[in-house]
Scaffold this motif. Structure first.
Motif, PDB file in Angstrom:
ATOM      1  N   GLU A  96       0.698  -1.211  -0.030  1.00  9.93           N
ATOM      2  CA  GLU A  96      -0.134  -0.182  -0.073  1.00  9.93           C
ATOM      3  C   GLU A  96       0.735   1.308   0.050  1.00  9.93           C
ATOM      4  O   GLU A  96       0.253   2.520   0.551  1.00  9.93           O
ATOM      5  N   GLY A  97       2.189   1.166  -0.162  1.00 10.56           N
ATOM      6  CA  GLY A  97       2.990   2.307  -0.258  1.00 10.56           C
ATOM      7  C   GLY A  97       3.205   3.036  -1.753  1.00 10.56           C
ATOM      8  O   GLY A  97       2.065   2.736  -2.358  1.00 10.56           O
ATOM      9  N   PRO A  98       4.123   3.962  -1.687  1.00  7.61           N
ATOM     10  CA  PRO A  98       4.259   4.735  -2.975  1.00  7.61           C
ATOM     11  C   PRO A  98       4.323   3.796  -4.254  1.00  7.61           C
ATOM     12  O   PRO A  98       4.712   2.863  -4.284  1.00  7.61           O
ATOM     13  N   GLN A  99       3.629   4.577  -5.278  1.00  9.72           N
ATOM     14  CA  GLN A  99       3.822   3.718  -6.646  1.00  9.72           C
ATOM     15  C   GLN A  99       4.481   4.420  -7.665  1.00  9.72           C
ATOM     16  O   GLN A  99       4.751   5.841  -7.403  1.00  9.72           O
ATOM     17  N   PRO A 100       5.029   3.979  -8.566  1.00  9.35           N
ATOM     18  CA  PRO A 100       5.504   4.533 -10.016  1.00  9.35           C
ATOM     19  C   PRO A 100       4.909   5.559 -10.231  1.00  9.35           C
ATOM     20  O   PRO A 100       3.834   5.695 -10.553  1.00  9.35           O
TER      21      PRO A 100
END
Length: 103
Positions: A96-100
């Motif tokens: 659920e973290g940062p995405q590209p």
């Protein structure tokens, strides 16, 4: 809370007997609020090894994914699969973290 996933790769030795596993597993998965994201569709191995059938199941949580596999109900259904197939099954927690592309 992050979702949980089963990543399953299977080679099937007896399709007819494997069908009994497929027919029986739906009720167990429904009881654990699972849903299929991929189920034996087309695939292409670009790296590493592969098996003939691939499945991705999504569960509400990682703990729910583990609980399903360890449940008495799934262990009964699993007994239908193991004599007629070889599988790799991985339970993994969702991300659920940062995405590209996120700033």
């Amino acid at each position: 809370m992050a979702k949980g996933y089963w990543i399953v790769r299977v080679d099937i030795a007896d399709l007819e007997r494997y069908g009994a596993y497929v027919a029986a597993n739906g009720a167990v998965f429904a009881a654990h609020n699972a849903r299929f994201l991929a189920r034996a569709g087309r695939s292409e191995t670009l790296e590493g090894s592969s098996r003939s059938r691939n499945v991705v199941l999504e569960f509400p949580t990682y703990e729910a994914a583990l609980a399903c596999w360890h449940s008495a109900e799934y262990q009964e259904v699993l007994a239908l699969r193991t004599p007629v197939s070889t599988a790799d099954l991985l339970v993994i927690e969702g991300y659920e973290g940062p995405q590209p592309g996120d700033s």
